[in-house]
Design a protein around this motif. Structure first.
Motif, PDB file in Angstrom:
ATOM      1  N   LEU A 186     -53.062 -27.636   7.338  1.00 11.37           N
ATOM      2  CA  LEU A 186     -51.953 -28.346   7.979  1.00 11.37           C
ATOM      3  C   LEU A 186     -52.442 -29.157   9.168  1.00 11.37           C
ATOM      4  N   GLU A 187     -53.318 -28.565   9.978  1.00 13.63           N
ATOM      5  CA  GLU A 187     -53.812 -29.251  11.174  1.00 13.63           C
ATOM      6  C   GLU A 187     -54.612 -30.489  10.804  1.00 13.63           C
ATOM      7  N   GLN A 188     -55.455 -30.376   9.776  1.00 12.82           N
ATOM      8  CA  GLN A 188     -56.244 -31.523   9.337  1.00 12.82           C
ATOM      9  C   GLN A 188     -55.346 -32.633   8.816  1.00 12.82           C
ATOM     10  N   ASN A 248     -53.401 -34.463  11.691  1.00  8.64           N
ATOM     11  CA  ASN A 248     -54.244 -35.372  12.475  1.00  8.64           C
ATOM     12  C   ASN A 248     -54.632 -36.599  11.661  1.00  8.64           C
ATOM     13  N   ALA A 249     -54.742 -36.431  10.343  1.00  7.87           N
ATOM     14  CA  ALA A 249     -55.055 -37.580   9.482  1.00  7.87           C
ATOM     15  C   ALA A 249     -53.884 -38.560   9.426  1.00  7.87           C
ATOM     16  N   GLN A 250     -52.645 -38.067   9.601  1.00  6.65           N
ATOM     17  CA  GLN A 250     -51.456 -38.916   9.559  1.00  6.65           C
ATOM     18  C   GLN A 250     -51.142 -39.558  10.893  1.00  6.65           C
ATOM     19  N   ASP A 251     -51.690 -39.013  11.973  1.00  6.25           N
ATOM     20  CA  ASP A 251     -51.336 -39.471  13.322  1.00  6.25           C
ATOM     21  C   ASP A 251     -52.202 -40.658  13.729  1.00  6.25           C
ATOM     22  N   ARG A 252     -51.651 -41.852  13.634  1.00  7.77           N
ATOM     23  CA  ARG A 252     -52.412 -43.055  13.966  1.00  7.77           C
ATOM     24  C   ARG A 252     -52.646 -43.209  15.469  1.00  7.77           C
ATOM     25  N   SER A 253     -51.868 -42.492  16.250  1.00  5.74           N
ATOM     26  CA  SER A 253     -52.024 -42.574  17.707  1.00  5.74           C
ATOM     27  C   SER A 253     -52.983 -41.517  18.231  1.00  5.74           C
ATOM     28  N   PHE A 254     -53.567 -40.736  17.324  1.00  7.70           N
ATOM     29  CA  PHE A 254     -54.446 -39.646  17.734  1.00  7.70           C
ATOM     30  C   PHE A 254     -55.672 -40.195  18.459  1.00  7.70           C
ATOM     31  N   PHE A 295     -60.722 -34.541  16.475  1.00  2.37           N
ATOM     32  CA  PHE A 295     -61.405 -34.218  15.245  1.00  2.37           C
ATOM     33  C   PHE A 295     -62.360 -35.298  14.757  1.00  2.37           C
ATOM     34  N   ALA A 296     -62.127 -36.534  15.087  1.00  2.00           N
ATOM     35  CA  ALA A 296     -63.011 -37.607  14.640  1.00  2.00           C
ATOM     36  C   ALA A 296     -63.432 -38.429  15.839  1.00  2.00           C
ATOM     37  N   LEU A 330     -67.388 -31.250   7.702  1.00  2.00           N
ATOM     38  CA  LEU A 330     -66.315 -31.765   8.557  1.00  2.00           C
ATOM     39  C   LEU A 330     -65.370 -30.649   8.993  1.00  2.00           C
ATOM     40  N   VAL A 331     -65.080 -29.708   8.087  1.00  2.00           N
ATOM     41  CA  VAL A 331     -64.170 -28.613   8.416  1.00  2.00           C
ATOM     42  C   VAL A 331     -64.724 -27.774   9.561  1.00  2.00           C
ATOM     43  N   SER A 332     -66.035 -27.485   9.527  1.00  2.00           N
ATOM     44  CA  SER A 332     -66.647 -26.686  10.589  1.00  2.00           C
ATOM     45  C   SER A 332     -66.594 -27.417  11.925  1.00  2.00           C
ATOM     46  N   ILE A 333     -66.916 -28.707  11.914  1.00  2.00           N
ATOM     47  CA  ILE A 333     -66.890 -29.506  13.142  1.00  2.00           C
ATOM     48  C   ILE A 333     -65.470 -29.558  13.711  1.00  2.00           C
TER      49      ILE A 333
END
Length: 317
Positions: A165-167, A170-176, A182-183, A244-247
């Protein structure tokens, strides 16, 4: 009068039936509207649609289709596997719900849709989205157990629900803010880049026996690298990983109640210990991790020919 009176009673009864049907239809409509509006991955919505319409291939449903299978739940091996049982009433599923902090009535004999709707009405908004995610994670783990004979701890299933869910969020949040989570801007390199001033100080790799999930072994590798840096008292070091999941897990503040979570917490603590050493972790693509070697230590200019070819190839790209 008798006939008229009888007719009036029938008409009233018919109106009551129509009203009940209308109310049920409205409840069903509200249920589906609420489900489709949930901010969860599409694959989880698809799963919920199957569960709500009793279309999941549970063992009970397979038997109804004429398929001869053992109908016992693969988690508890004591009750028939219906959708409602495997996701809510099973003793193993109950442990998962308890870890999530949600109370499930094991004696509720209602169908999945009814029980799911009750949960959505009773859970605080902060924990609402974890309900469908845990249902999905339980079914995914059930399939892994049946088809690949891979069991999972209850804590690992809860962790899977939370991190997925968290991943996705954050993938949907363009303002992140890329610099906070995460990236990061430096992430995603496709080719290896030499560290400044471009010399190899030391390289190390080792093989450890055991059967674990790839993400767990990657987290172990990051922890060992950070421990190695701390022991050597090195400064200005980048730790690269293609997991990526670990990071993401290490960078996040989420608490994972599992062995994976324990390793993640140790990595976070090591990074805190090394904060004055300017040590960072970075995600790279698998193609940039071709220099990975096995069970040996390399010092300075003593680079093995096979590794040297990989390094030179990356530098020429």
């Amino acid at each position: 009068m008798d006939r008229l009176g009888h007719y009036t009673v029938k008409s009233a009864h018919s109106l009551i039936q129509k009203r009940e049907i209308t109310e049920v239809a409205e409840e069903v409509s509200v249920y589906w509207k609420r489900l489709w509006k949930l901010s969860i991955p599409p694959k989880v919505k698809s799963f919920l649609w199957q569960a709500s319409t009793n279309c999941l291939p549970t063992k009970c449903n397979l038997q109804l289709k004429g398929i001869s299978v053992n109908d016992l739940c693969p988690f508890c091996n004591s009750c028939r596997e219906s959708t409602s049982h495997v996701l809510f009433s099973c003793s193993f599923s109950q442990v998962c719900w308890n870890l999530l902090g949600v109370q499930i009535d094991p004696d509720d004999l209602g169908v999945f849709a009814d029980r799911f709707a009750k949960l959505l009405d009773s859970i605080h908004a902060d924990n609402l989205l974890h309900i469908p995610m845990l249902c999905w994670a339980l079914w995914k783990s059930r399939n892994e157990l049946i088809w690949n004979q891979k069991g999972a701890e209850a804590s690992e299933i809860v962790t899977l629900a939370r991190i997925t869910l968290e991943q996705w969020k954050n993938a949907q949040d363009r303002s992140f803010d890329l610099s906070l989570g995460f990236a990061q801007i430096s992430d995603g390199a496709a080719n290896w880049q030499p560290p400044s001033p471009g010399s190899l100080l030391e390289a190390k790799a080792s093989c450890v026996g055991g059967l674990v999930e790839p993400v767990f072994s990657e987290a172990l590798g990051i922890r060992e690298a950070l421990s190695w840096i701390k022991t050597k008292d090195w400064h200005n070091v980048e730790v690269e990983s293609d997991s990526l999941v670990s990071i993401q897990a290490i960078r996040s503040s989420t608490v994972f109640l599992s062995y994976f979570g324990k390793i993640v917490q140790e990595c976070r603590q090591l990074l805190l210990d090394l904060i004055c050493h300017e040590v960072s972790i970075k995600f790279v693509k698998r193609s940039a991790n071709a220099v990975a070697i096995s069970d040996r230590i390399v010092f300075g200019s003593a680079i093995p020919p096979d590794m040297n070819c990989v390094l030179l190839n990356d530098l020429l790209v």
